[in-house]
Design an enzyme around this catalytic site. Structure first.
Site, PDB file in Angstrom:
ATOM      1  N   GLN A 125       0.850  -6.920 -12.772  1.00 41.29           N
ATOM      2  CA  GLN A 125       1.130  -5.652 -13.449  1.00 41.29           C
ATOM      3  C   GLN A 125       2.547  -5.199 -13.127  1.00 41.29           C
ATOM      4  OE1 GLN A 125      -1.219  -2.432 -11.826  1.00 41.29           O
ATOM      5  NE2 GLN A 125      -2.008  -3.803 -10.269  1.00 41.29           N
ATOM      6  N   SER A 128       5.161   0.362 -11.600  1.00 39.93           N
ATOM      7  CA  SER A 128       6.048   1.163 -10.758  1.00 39.93           C
ATOM      8  C   SER A 128       7.485   0.680 -10.827  1.00 39.93           C
ATOM      9  CB  SER A 128       5.594   1.091  -9.296  1.00 39.93           C
ATOM     10  OG  SER A 128       4.331   1.655  -9.143  1.00 39.93           O
ATOM     11  N   SER A 160       1.786  -6.362  -7.915  1.00 40.92           N
ATOM     12  CA  SER A 160       0.806  -7.180  -7.180  1.00 40.92           C
ATOM     13  C   SER A 160       0.655  -8.549  -7.822  1.00 40.92           C
ATOM     14  CB  SER A 160      -0.558  -6.484  -7.170  1.00 40.92           C
ATOM     15  OG  SER A 160      -0.447  -5.231  -6.550  1.00 40.92           O
ATOM     16  N   GLU A 244      -9.105   1.024 -14.437  1.00 36.80           N
ATOM     17  CA  GLU A 244      -8.787   0.563 -13.090  1.00 36.80           C
ATOM     18  C   GLU A 244      -9.452   1.441 -12.042  1.00 36.80           C
ATOM     19  OE1 GLU A 244      -4.614   0.309 -12.325  1.00 36.80           O
ATOM     20  OE2 GLU A 244      -4.916  -0.436 -10.303  1.00 36.80           O
ATOM     21  N   ASN A 360      -3.997   8.535  -3.676  1.00 35.58           N
ATOM     22  CA  ASN A 360      -5.125   9.461  -3.554  1.00 35.58           C
ATOM     23  C   ASN A 360      -4.674  10.914  -3.686  1.00 35.58           C
ATOM     24  OD1 ASN A 360      -6.621   7.192  -3.266  1.00 35.58           O
ATOM     25  ND2 ASN A 360      -7.604   7.789  -1.342  1.00 35.58           N
ATOM     26  N   GLU A 361      -3.400  11.188  -3.407  1.00 34.71           N
ATOM     27  CA  GLU A 361      -2.904  12.564  -3.607  1.00 34.71           C
ATOM     28  C   GLU A 361      -2.906  12.895  -5.105  1.00 34.71           C
ATOM     29  OE1 GLU A 361      -1.593  10.396  -1.428  1.00 34.71           O
ATOM     30  OE2 GLU A 361      -2.349  11.518   0.298  1.00 34.71           O
TER      31      GLU A 361
END
Lengths: 379, 316
Positions: A125, A128, A160, A244, A360-361
């Protein structure tokens, strides 16, 4: 309301169990994040695909078995209970493929999906960028129109599997004059070995090249590798992100198997009192995640789509996974420090969970604003 | 497989919710806490008329047959509305007394029951018409009750009972205790949901620095974590109601109670000083969440039951 499985689902599960018993390698494969391990995992994908076990929920024409969502969940339980290898094709199967089913053309599906199912083409992917992480819509890599396609330029990072993968998919800015950051983005697939692509592997905290930076310099991508309408990439990518974070990325089977392994380790170490609560909580958490996924699958079958509630899953499993592996390392005592154990490999992998696929934020912001209805504020 | 409440179950939940919202439940709670039971008894009658206690009784005893899923759904609502009284205990009594003529009167709401088990105290013995003591030797009636001992939750009035007349040497204790634990888990989950709902409302209204405090990430993330914990307790409670396996019920109990208590701590913190007062609804809900943690299976007993497992049945 019930937890009963259809005859077809139970039969699929039984066949999967029998196949896995006969085929899962007795010794674990080398780490997926090494060249040797990547090749071994790719070969395993081919072995799965030869008997149509690599993508059970896909239509048969692309190499699947038309399994229901519940059938897929049962397959996953069997897969991880059997101690089968990690899935090197995961990004393609669980992120790109659902996007192609929803937004791709029949030609794209016929061309892309079968080699993905066989592990011949492994996908990375490319979301970012150095300056666009949680604020993904601020990405700057560009797609410029050219005859018959697009020229990609810019830099992607934290990609990744890209160190050893074949192709990648991601978002590029095709209209720099669009009025808002999330407009004017296009979703494209490209070849990691095309002229103009430089892949620079990044070593993860244990030194293994689990991801890479991608430098793109006028990389040509033909029109047939654009997914959906140019300029509509954000909406398409968000649907991928929903998959995802939702049902597909981390199936409950993984955690049910990990919790069983932890309980076995605890018992093998004499069932120490100090770890009792933590082991019980690992078993409970896996069961909670399994049942929660059955509920989500039921909503899916009712025709609902996975929305912001997938953020609940992301926070839950990523924190759960770390806690489980920390308990395992504590149980291992001095051996918990050794880098060359499967527990250590899994622990290192778990540490990335709260960061990737939307930190997670960000997930907690989504839960608070979109599920609880709290007012938006400054990030 | 369809692991979601069906239309009929959803309609049952919303009618119970509507009834409890229309009744002045907070006033019933305040009076109950002072030992004044009239308003609570009236509410009790309406809950019985809504069919809640009949979900724990066989048809020949005047009930609907044992319906654990509906019971769990009902107790989530009773918890959300902080309904006072020995709700779990009356359900438990209905199972313990299976086949006796008393069950019909429990189902109708005419008789309110409480049960002591594992210790001398039973909930609301001063309000109950029937006081039972369950031990390894059987099921006993307690004639009277001792003085009220205050609970951290003012609406839970603890009373010591004594072993009196033996009613049944071999009551269905396993089934009764399983339902007690399951309904307590559901009630705790409902309590936690109420704490979260109230706090979300509060932080959306309360402004500081010129903006609602709920727009701050520190506040949002604490509530997001409370939401995660509650939403993963919910399928455990409903799953346990379906399988009735001891490990599933224990897993649901400890998880729902911890999620509810965690929501209570977040609620207290995010309400600020007002949440710490007796006037604010947050403090009694937090106290209830605290009390329910140990009622009908404390965290230790529940985790032990999970480790005795299997926590999950192999599906099939």
């Amino acid at each position: 309301m019930d937890l009963a499985f259809s005859e077809a689902e139970s039969a699929l599960r039984d066949r999967a169990r029998a196949w896995l018993r006969a085929h899962v390698p007795a010794e674990p494969l080398p780490s997926l994040e090494t060249e040797e391990g990547f090749a071994a995992h790719r070969a395993w994908e081919a072995e799965l695909a030869a008997d149509r076990w690599s993508v059970v929920n896909w239509p048969a024409e692309y190499g699947g078995r038309n399994a229901s969502l519940v059938g897929w969940l049962l397959f996953e339980e069997e897969y991880y209970a059997a101690g089968a290898p990690g899935r090197v094709s995961q990004n393609g199967i669980h992120l790109l493929a659902p996007t192609l089913f929803d937004f791709g053309t029949a030609e794209q599906r016929a061309r892309v999906l079968p080699p993905m199912a066989r592990g011949e083409v492994v996908w990375a992917q490319a979301w970012s960028e150095p300056e666009a992480g949680s604020d993904l819509a601020s990405l700057r890599s560009r797609a410029v129109r050219t005859e018959g396609g697009w020229l990609l330029s810019g830099q992607k990072t934290w990609s990744s599997r890209a160190a050893f993968a074949d192709r990648a998919f991601g978002l590029f800015r095709s209209d720099p004059d669009a009025p808002a950051p999330h407009q004017g983005l296009t979703y494209l697939m490209f070849d990691l070995r095309a002229p103009g692509v430089t892949v620079r592997p990044i070593r993860r905290m244990d030194g293994r090249p689990a991801f890479a930076e991608l430098f793109l310099d006028e990389v040509f991508v033909p029109d047939e590798d654009v997914i959906g309408e140019p300029g509509r990439g954000w909406r398409i990518a968000m649907s991928t992100a929903g998959n995802e974070r939702g049902l597909m990325l981390r199936s409950p089977g993984r955690f049910l198997a990990a919790a069983d392994r932890l309980a076995a380790l605890w018992r093998a170490r004499g069932s120490p009192e100090w770890a009792r609560d933590r082991v019980a909580d690992a078993l409970i958490g896996a069961r909670a995640y399994q049942l929660s996924t059955f509920a989500a699958a039921s909503r899916f079958l009712d025709g609902e789509r996975i929305g912001p509630e997938s953020s609940l899953n992301k926070v839950f499993w990523s924190e759960y996974d770390i806690a489980l592996h920390e308990t395992a390392l504590d149980l291992l005592g001095e051996e918990g420090e050794w880098a060359d154990t499967e527990w250590a490999e899994r622990y290192v992998f778990s540490l990335a969970g709260p960061i990737y696929a939307g930190t997670n934020e960000i997930q907690r912001d989504i839960i608070a604003e979109r599920l609880l209805g709290l007012p938006k504020g400054r990030r | 497989m369809r692991f979601l409440p069906d239309a009929e179950q959803r309609a049952f939940v919303s009618s119970l919710d509507a009834m409890l919202s229309a009744a002045d439940t907070p006033a019933a709670v305040r009076e109950w806490s002072r030992g004044e039971h009239a308003r609570g008894r009236a509410l009790w009658g309406r809950i019985a008329a809504g069919g809640v206690f009949g979900l724990a009784a066989r048809e020949e005893d005047g009930g609907f047959g044992l319906r654990p899923v509906e019971l769990a759904l009902a107790f989530m609502e009773l918890g959300r509305h902080a309904v006072p009284g020995p709700l779990v205990e009356t359900v438990t009594a209905a199972v313990l007394l299976t086949g006796s003529g008393t069950v019909k009167r429990l189902v109708s709401g005419e008789v309110m029951a409480t049960v002591a088990h594992g210790g001398p105290y039973a909930l609301d013995g001063d309000a109950a018409d029937l006081r039972l003591v369950l031990t390894e030797d059987g099921l006993f009636r307690s004639g009277g009750h001792g003085p009220v001992r205050a609970s951290l939750d003012p609406a839970r009035r603890l009373t010591a009972l004594e072993r009196g007349e033996l009613l049944d040497a071999r009551p269905p204790a396993g089934r009764a205790l399983a339902l007690a634990r399951l309904t307590t888990a559901a009630q705790a989950l409902g309590t936690g949901l109420a704490l979260l709902e109230r706090t979300v409302t509060h932080v959306g209204r309360r402004t500081q620095f010129g903006v609602p405090v709920g727009s701050f990430q520190a506040v949002k993330h604490r509530l997001a974590d409370a939401k995660v914990a509650l939403e993963f307790a919910r399928p455990l409670v409903l799953g346990a109601a379906l399988t009735l396996s001891p490990a599933d019920i224990a897993a649901a109990k400890v998880t729902a109670c911890e999620a509810a208590y965690g929501a209570g701590r977040a609620a207290l913190q995010l309400h600020g000083a007002i949440g710490y007062t007796a006037e604010c609804a947050v403090s009694p809900l937090l106290a209830k969440a605290r009390a329910l943690r140990t009622a009908w299976g404390d965290p230790r007993e529940c985790r032990d039951a999970v480790l005795r497992g299997p926590v999950r049945r192999r599906p099939g």
